[in-house]
Design a protein around this motif. Structure first.
Motif, PDB file in Angstrom:
ATOM      1  N   GLU A  77       0.837  -1.196   0.000  1.00 13.85           N
ATOM      2  CA  GLU A  77       0.000   0.000   0.000  1.00 13.85           C
ATOM      3  C   GLU A  77       0.871   1.244   0.000  1.00 13.85           C
ATOM      4  OE1 GLU A  77      -3.516   1.911   2.864  1.00 13.85           O
ATOM      5  OE2 GLU A  77      -2.195   0.335   3.642  1.00 13.85           O
ATOM      6  N   ASN A  78       0.418   2.254  -0.732  1.00 15.86           N
ATOM      7  CA  ASN A  78       1.084   3.547  -0.723  1.00 15.86           C
ATOM      8  C   ASN A  78       0.094   4.606  -0.272  1.00 15.86           C
ATOM      9  OD1 ASN A  78       1.617   6.222  -2.545  1.00 15.86           O
ATOM     10  ND2 ASN A  78       3.505   5.351  -1.737  1.00 15.86           N
ATOM     11  N   SER A  79       0.571   5.574   0.509  1.00 12.59           N
ATOM     12  CA  SER A  79      -0.317   6.590   1.070  1.00 12.59           C
ATOM     13  C   SER A  79      -0.914   7.502   0.006  1.00 12.59           C
ATOM     14  CB  SER A  79       0.442   7.433   2.102  1.00 12.59           C
ATOM     15  OG  SER A  79       1.547   8.091   1.507  1.00 12.59           O
ATOM     16  N   ARG A 201       3.842   1.271   2.554  1.00  9.54           N
ATOM     17  CA  ARG A 201       3.730   0.200   3.555  1.00  9.54           C
ATOM     18  C   ARG A 201       4.156  -1.115   2.923  1.00  9.54           C
ATOM     19  NH1 ARG A 201      -1.811  -2.346   4.718  1.00  9.54           N
ATOM     20  NH2 ARG A 201      -1.338  -3.982   6.239  1.00  9.54           N
ATOM     21  N   ARG A 250      -8.234  -0.132   6.301  1.00  8.06           N
ATOM     22  CA  ARG A 250      -8.151  -0.200   4.834  1.00  8.06           C
ATOM     23  C   ARG A 250      -9.192  -1.191   4.337  1.00  8.06           C
ATOM     24  NH1 ARG A 250      -6.014  -3.635   1.109  1.00  8.06           N
ATOM     25  NH2 ARG A 250      -5.259  -4.951   2.813  1.00  8.06           N
TER      26      ARG A 250
END
Length: 342
Positions: A77-79, A201, A250
């Motif tokens: 995951e990327n913000s 992440r 999420r």
């Protein structure tokens, strides 16, 4: 069918927590050397470990399934850009894998090229799709004629550019400063990501085994399918979390792939499966959803403890269960009288 109907049957391996040396342990990671994934790997791999770069996320995870490595480190995951689809889809299908840890890495990008190249001549820029998404605004402003060339990783783009290949198919690479330095490229611009606070992440993945111990600041990852053609199915699934006080950090939908309109949900929930409220949630999901895959409970990198509302503490569940048991035994009162936890 229900995957992992008994949560303990698909639990995770208890890895020595992240900074302890684990000599001889084999790690696969999204390579080559110099990726942000390698930076995440350094948070978990001690001295004497074997670190094996993989060409892509799927390869790294399949190496775990085949027993070629003990663990894999991959982005999930990327913000800015959200979930990494290759990771989500590979975890959702195939033989079970287990997440036993997560790492957060601040992300900043460098534009680099072969010696002699200047920014005004750059027309093709290679990088990983999530990296491109984080730099699109800067590229559009500073190199409006440049196009994206797909690369399997940020460092992979830098490595090929630095090789003897006469024409790698692009003029410059977006990568970490570490990759640009490692492969001897000329830096044309630094700190070019659109969001200075971007974070990626990463997860530590292995085969199912014993659960890591709960810390009080944990995360549980699931893949859940909804019933077909059933009105309110999504609401029914979400209610299993809501009524038990379980917050979701999420939730992402992914196509199942066998026909149009069928989706699964990749979910991160706050808490550990050892906690009563998570166990009750999984029981509820198992009742109303045709497929539930448990991917692990593990310490949350941010270390934030959930703020539990009254009635959702472990003691509240135990007291309620004890009351019902007393009713079945003929010794209970007609209403619950224990105070709710706070």
């Amino acid at each position: 069918m229900h995957d992992d109907a008994n949560p303990a049957a698909a639990a995770t391996v208890g890895l020595p927590i992240l900074d302890e040396p684990t000599g001889g342990t084999r790690y696969a990671y999204l390579g080559p050397a110099g990726t942000f994934t390698e930076q995440a790997l350094r948070q978990v791999a001690g001295e004497g470990t074997e670190r094996i770069p993989a060409t892509d996320v799927i390869t790294a995870l399949e190496m775990v399934r085949r027993g070629e490595v003990d663990y894999a480190v991959v982005p999930i995951e990327n913000s800015v850009e959200g979930g990494v689809n290759a990771t989500l889809d590979t975890l959702a299908t195939g033989s079970p894998l287990a997440i036993v840890g997560e790492m957060l890495v601040p992300v900043t990008f460098t534009l680099s090229a072969r010696p002699g190249m200047t920014m005004d001549k750059v027309r093709r820029v290679a990088t990983f799709p999530h990296a491109w998404a984080q730099c699109r605004g800067w590229v559009a402003k500073n190199m409006p004629d440049a196009v994206h060339v797909l690369a399997t990783s940020t460092a992979g783009a830098a490595a090929l550019l630095a090789s003897d290949e006469p024409d790698p198919g692009y003029d410059a690479a977006l990568s970490s400063a570490l990759a640009a330095e490692r492969y001897g490229l000329t830096v044309l611009a630094e700190g070019i990501n659109d969001n200075a606070h971007a974070v990626t992440r990463f997860i530590l993945v292995t085969t199912p085994g014993a659960l890591p111990e709960p810390t009080g600041a944990d995360k549980t990852t699931l893949v859940v399918h909804l019933p077909d053609n059933e009105a309110g199915a999504l609401l029914s699934m979400l209610e299993q979390f809501a009524v038990r006080g379980v917050n979701l950090s999420r939730i992402e939908s992914r196509p199942v792939g066998d026909s149009m309109g069928r989706y699964s949900f990749s979910i991160d929930a706050e808490g550990h499966v050892a906690e009563e409220r998570l166990q009750a949630t999984l029981i509820g999901l198992h009742r109303v959803c045709p497929r539930v895959r448990f991917l692990g409970s593990y310490p949350a990198a941010a270390g934030r403890r959930p703020n539990l509302r009254a009635g959702t503490h472990d003691a509240d569940f135990r007291a309620a269960r004890a009351w019902v048991t007393s009713l079945l035994n003929g010794a209970g009162v007609s209403s619950a009288e224990e105070p709710l936890g706070d």
